[in-house]
Design a protein around this motif. Sequence first.
Motif, PDB file in Angstrom:
ATOM      1  N   THR A 127       3.519   9.516   3.380  1.00  0.00           N
ATOM      2  CA  THR A 127       2.451   9.864   4.339  1.00  0.00           C
ATOM      3  C   THR A 127       2.821  11.061   5.207  1.00  0.00           C
ATOM      4  N   ASP A 173       0.808  -1.228   0.000  1.00  0.00           N
ATOM      5  CA  ASP A 173       0.000   0.000   0.000  1.00  0.00           C
ATOM      6  C   ASP A 173       0.839   1.275   0.000  1.00  0.00           C
ATOM      7  N   LYS A 174       2.159   1.141  -0.117  1.00  0.00           N
ATOM      8  CA  LYS A 174       2.978   2.349  -0.123  1.00  0.00           C
ATOM      9  C   LYS A 174       3.945   2.422  -1.305  1.00  0.00           C
ATOM     10  N   GLU A 175       4.184   1.302  -1.986  1.00  0.00           N
ATOM     11  CA  GLU A 175       5.161   1.285  -3.072  1.00  0.00           C
ATOM     12  C   GLU A 175       4.626   0.551  -4.288  1.00  0.00           C
ATOM     13  N   TYR A 233       6.084   6.036  -4.716  1.00  0.00           N
ATOM     14  CA  TYR A 233       6.079   5.887  -3.264  1.00  0.00           C
ATOM     15  C   TYR A 233       5.073   6.840  -2.636  1.00  0.00           C
ATOM     16  N   LEU A 234       4.274   6.349  -1.694  1.00  0.00           N
ATOM     17  CA  LEU A 234       3.285   7.163  -0.990  1.00  0.00           C
ATOM     18  C   LEU A 234       3.943   7.746   0.268  1.00  0.00           C
ATOM     19  N   SER A 286      -6.804   1.944   3.281  1.00  0.00           N
ATOM     20  CA  SER A 286      -5.671   1.036   3.225  1.00  0.00           C
ATOM     21  C   SER A 286      -5.952  -0.227   4.021  1.00  0.00           C
ATOM     22  N   GLY A 294       0.894  -0.450   7.292  1.00  0.00           N
ATOM     23  CA  GLY A 294       2.045   0.373   6.935  1.00  0.00           C
ATOM     24  C   GLY A 294       3.353  -0.369   7.055  1.00  0.00           C
ATOM     25  N   LYS A 323       0.235  12.672   2.195  1.00  0.00           N
ATOM     26  CA  LYS A 323      -0.007  11.531   1.312  1.00  0.00           C
ATOM     27  C   LYS A 323       0.296  11.858  -0.146  1.00  0.00           C
ATOM     28  N   ILE A 369      -1.856   1.267  -4.698  1.00  0.00           N
ATOM     29  CA  ILE A 369      -1.767   2.156  -3.550  1.00  0.00           C
ATOM     30  C   ILE A 369      -3.134   2.805  -3.354  1.00  0.00           C
TER      31      ILE A 369
END
Length: 310
Positions: A126, A30-32, A123-124, A73, A77, A130, A66
């Motif tokens: 945060t 969920d971030k990359e 990349y997210l 999400s 994380g 965000k 993402i």
Amino acid sequence: MWIKKVEVGVDESSIDPRFLFRAEFEYVVDKEIPLFISGFLKTPDGRKLAAIDSEQELSGYDNIVIPISEGNSSSSGNERSVYSRKFSATISKKAIDFLEHQRLSRSTKSVLLKVELEIATLYLDTFSGKALKIERQPGNMEIEIEQSSWLRNFSEKLGLGEFLIIEFSKHHIQLGADLKSMWTEKLDRALTRLGEMHTLLNEGKWDKVFETSRKVWDIFKLYKEDHDSKEELKKLFEKNNYSELGFEDLLKSIWHLHEFSSKFIHDKGKKGQDLNPIPVPQKEDAYFMYMWTMGFVNLINEKVKGIVAE
């Protein structure tokens, strides 16, 4: 995002010699999202062998997403997952020859490669409201291809030809004082000459290989009727059911090979006649002489072990 492991093989569908790699990367769920991979295939000391081609499709790429909306999400994380990627490196004949030269100079006879990658990911972040950012990360890994695997799975496919593995083990034997002194000295000197021949092969000095091989024959002088090595070795061969005729035939073959090798060294024969044409040793000639000489020394080495039983 980082590399978990890399496997290497040869792309047999390619006309040009090409390494094919399969890598597993670990990423944060969920971030990359991986975007592309670039880099170089290098030697352990950093010299470039080939550029990395990463045009192959990602495995499971469609399932990497993402979530943008807040609270959507499914990950905490810290959850990580793995995806696979194939990439290749088309390598020149010069680079292959360089790898082979380096391989032969190592005691393990293995091939060492360094994969240096730059991995671009979406990349997210945060910590910045965000925001989506493109992040570039290094991904490096060293690969060792063992001798047996290189000769079985790589060398022929990369255009180096087929190879036969020959193992030579030097035995430190508990002998009587006189015998130990005689055979240890001879085998030590022969192994030194074999090492010189190996170096000369790597350097492409085919004529020097022949000159050095004759120094090995001269250490033992088995073709000399009154030499001390001959009678001692004859006893060892007889223990393995060699007949006197069989042993003499072996000595004759050694003598004829000794004479054969001289044709590449001396411009004239024993009676002063010109040799026509003057032989010029080629790679295959030098390898033949090296293999024959190594086999001869190994034969002596193994027979001398029989002294232990006395």
